[in-house]
Design an enzyme around this catalytic site. Structure first.
Site, PDB file in Angstrom:
ATOM      1  N   ASP A  59       0.840  -1.198   0.000  1.00  0.00           N
ATOM      2  CA  ASP A  59       0.000   0.000   0.000  1.00  0.00           C
ATOM      3  C   ASP A  59       0.881   1.257   0.000  1.00  0.00           C
ATOM      4  OD1 ASP A  59      -2.067   1.781   0.413  1.00  0.00           O
ATOM      5  OD2 ASP A  59      -2.551   1.126   2.435  1.00  0.00           O
ATOM      6  N   GLU A  61      -2.293   9.998  -0.715  1.00  0.00           N
ATOM      7  CA  GLU A  61      -3.517   9.188  -0.880  1.00  0.00           C
ATOM      8  C   GLU A  61      -4.130   8.911   0.485  1.00  0.00           C
ATOM      9  OE1 GLU A  61      -5.949   5.473  -1.113  1.00  0.00           O
ATOM     10  OE2 GLU A  61      -4.130   5.821   0.033  1.00  0.00           O
ATOM     11  N   GLU A  62      -3.276   8.568   1.443  1.00  0.00           N
ATOM     12  CA  GLU A  62      -3.761   8.179   2.768  1.00  0.00           C
ATOM     13  C   GLU A  62      -4.311   9.378   3.536  1.00  0.00           C
ATOM     14  OE1 GLU A  62      -3.947   5.159   3.478  1.00  0.00           O
ATOM     15  OE2 GLU A  62      -2.298   4.063   2.526  1.00  0.00           O
ATOM     16  N   ASP A  98      -3.290  -0.971  -6.539  1.00  0.00           N
ATOM     17  CA  ASP A  98      -3.264  -0.688  -5.101  1.00  0.00           C
ATOM     18  C   ASP A  98      -3.401  -1.995  -4.309  1.00  0.00           C
ATOM     19  OD1 ASP A  98      -3.136   0.794  -2.771  1.00  0.00           O
ATOM     20  OD2 ASP A  98      -5.048   1.828  -3.042  1.00  0.00           O
ATOM     21  N   HIS A 152      -3.533  -1.773   6.343  1.00  0.00           N
ATOM     22  CA  HIS A 152      -3.462  -0.690   7.333  1.00  0.00           C
ATOM     23  C   HIS A 152      -2.998  -1.169   8.712  1.00  0.00           C
ATOM     24  CE1 HIS A 152      -5.863   2.606   5.012  1.00  0.00           C
ATOM     25  NE2 HIS A 152      -4.797   2.150   4.383  1.00  0.00           N
TER      26      HIS A 152
END
Ligand SMILES: [Zn+2]
Length: 394
Positions: free
Chosen positions: A161, A205-206, A254, A358
């Site tokens: 990621d 992005e996060e 992704d 995550h």
């Protein structure tokens, strides 16, 4: 990347079903791209310990606006400007135009303790267009991944990621750049080239805190808006009216690198490409199996007691056809601002997400080398067919 329960589709999609030029490779060309030379290069470049490879320099914390983020960008820039694997012209340049798109945005928390809330983000774009073309006459296959890491948990490096997706894109270019040069230099199609290749490595992005419309996909939102307004080389006498309009296919990678991903087809207008990916994986697995000795194949079919094994779930392939379109528009990711402008999206993201998603475990220990090599094979062949490189590969 986040799962969302609601998505408001605000845009009318670009004319779906437009004729797709796409040229299948000959069997010997496929075999060439699957040869040991290519898989060895992929294994070396994806080795997490190989500091001169493509992946290792990305496997680190790389929060927006930090020195580490700039160092990862320098790694990308070096690939395009100094990599010996890219074909360099007589002027010493690789033919790739590299641009950085830097901007500031306000975040709810600073990326690093004590930092500013006004954060510097930087996207990197690299473009290679056919020679002697005007930008507005070229439609670009656009390979996209984000390179920032997530602020929490502390120390998160996001191997899937999206460190590996970034490295995968570079490996595909390394595999095909010389063929692209040969095709464009052959003169066979002079004046008829309308297809270019573009890479977009996005920042921010996060979410820094919690995923919201304003705390996520900072780079993608800025890039889509900027390119929609970039009309200088595009206009009344060209096919495409803006830099954004010159994206023929936005291919977003992704959460990849763990074994046996299930990649549904999310969008009807790019379902044709999903069908090709499934076909290519079956072809590639057939070739890979045929390349092994018969004894090795027979051994694989048996378990440790010498009995015949059932069909492995993973053997069914990654690009499942049942359940297609179900999640379309419900996954929050970098494609959304482009989708809302009507850009065709091919979203290659597993559903369900990898179990390490995550968490601090999204690290190099959870990347699977055979899966990564297979991704390189599938994407290399897909891009070769999309860019119509048949006749220029060997
Ligand atoms: Zn993420």
């Amino acid at each position: 990347m986040m799962l969302r329960t609601l998505h408001k589709l605000t845009a009318v999609l670009a004319a779906a079903g437009a004729a797709q030029a796409y040229k299948l490779l000959a069997p010997e060309e496929l075999q060439h791209l699957l040869s040991e030379e290519y898989s060895t290069a992929a294994r070396q470049n994806f080795d997490p310990k190989n500091t001169t490879g493509l992946l290792a320099p990305i496997l680190r914390v790389r929060l927006p606006g930090t020195k580490e983020s700039a160092e990862v960008r320098a790694h990308f820039r070096d690939f395009f400007t100094q990599s010996p694997t890219l074909a360099h012209g007589s002027d010493g340049s690789s033919g790739w135009q590299v641009e950085e798109d830097s901007f500031y945005d306000i975040t709810p928390v600073p990326p690093v303790p004590g930092g500013d809330l006004n954060v510097s983000f930087t996207n990197l774009a690299a473009v290679r267009d056919p020679p002697d073309t005007r930008p507005g006459d070229v439609g670009r296959l656009t390979l996209v991944a984000h390179y920032d890491s997530k602020r929490e948990p502390a120390g998160f490096i996001g191997a899937t990621d999206s460190a590996f997706p970034c490295a995968l894109i570079l490996q595909v270019l390394a595999n095909l750049d010389a063929a692209l040069t040969r095709k464009w230099q052959s003169g066979a199609d002079d004046g008829k080239h309308t297809r270019g290749l573009q890479v977009l490595l996005l920042d921010g992005e996060e979410a820094l805190k919690d995923w919201t419309a304003t705390d996520s996909i900072y780079g993608a939102r800025h890039m889509a808006r900027t390119w929609d307004e970039q009309t200088g080389d595009y206009g009344v006498t060209t096919q495409r009216k803006s830099r954004l309009d010159a994206i023929d296919l936005f291919l977003l990678l992704d959460l990849l690198g763990t074994p046996a991903p299930n990649i549904p087809s999310y969008y009807k207008h790019t379902d044709w490409a999903h069908v090709h990916l499934g076909r290519l994986q079956r072809l590639i697995r057939g070739e890979n199996t045929a390349a092994k000795t018969k004894d090795a194949r027979d051994d694989e079919k048996k378990d440790s007691n010498g009995k015949e094994k059932g069909v492995d779930k993973a053997e069914e392939g990654w690009f499942a056809r049942p359940g297609k379109f179900l999640m379309g528009g419900r996954i929050g990711d970098d494609h959304l601002p482009f989708h809302n402008f009507g850009v065709p999206i091919l979203h290659l993201i597993p559903m369900p997400f990898p179990h390490v998603w995550h968490t601090i475990d999204d690290d190099s220990d959870h990347l699977d080398m055979p899966t990564m090599v297979e991704w390189a094979q599938i994407m290399t062949v897909f891009v070769a067919e999309y860019m119509e490189l048949s006749g220029y590969l060997v």
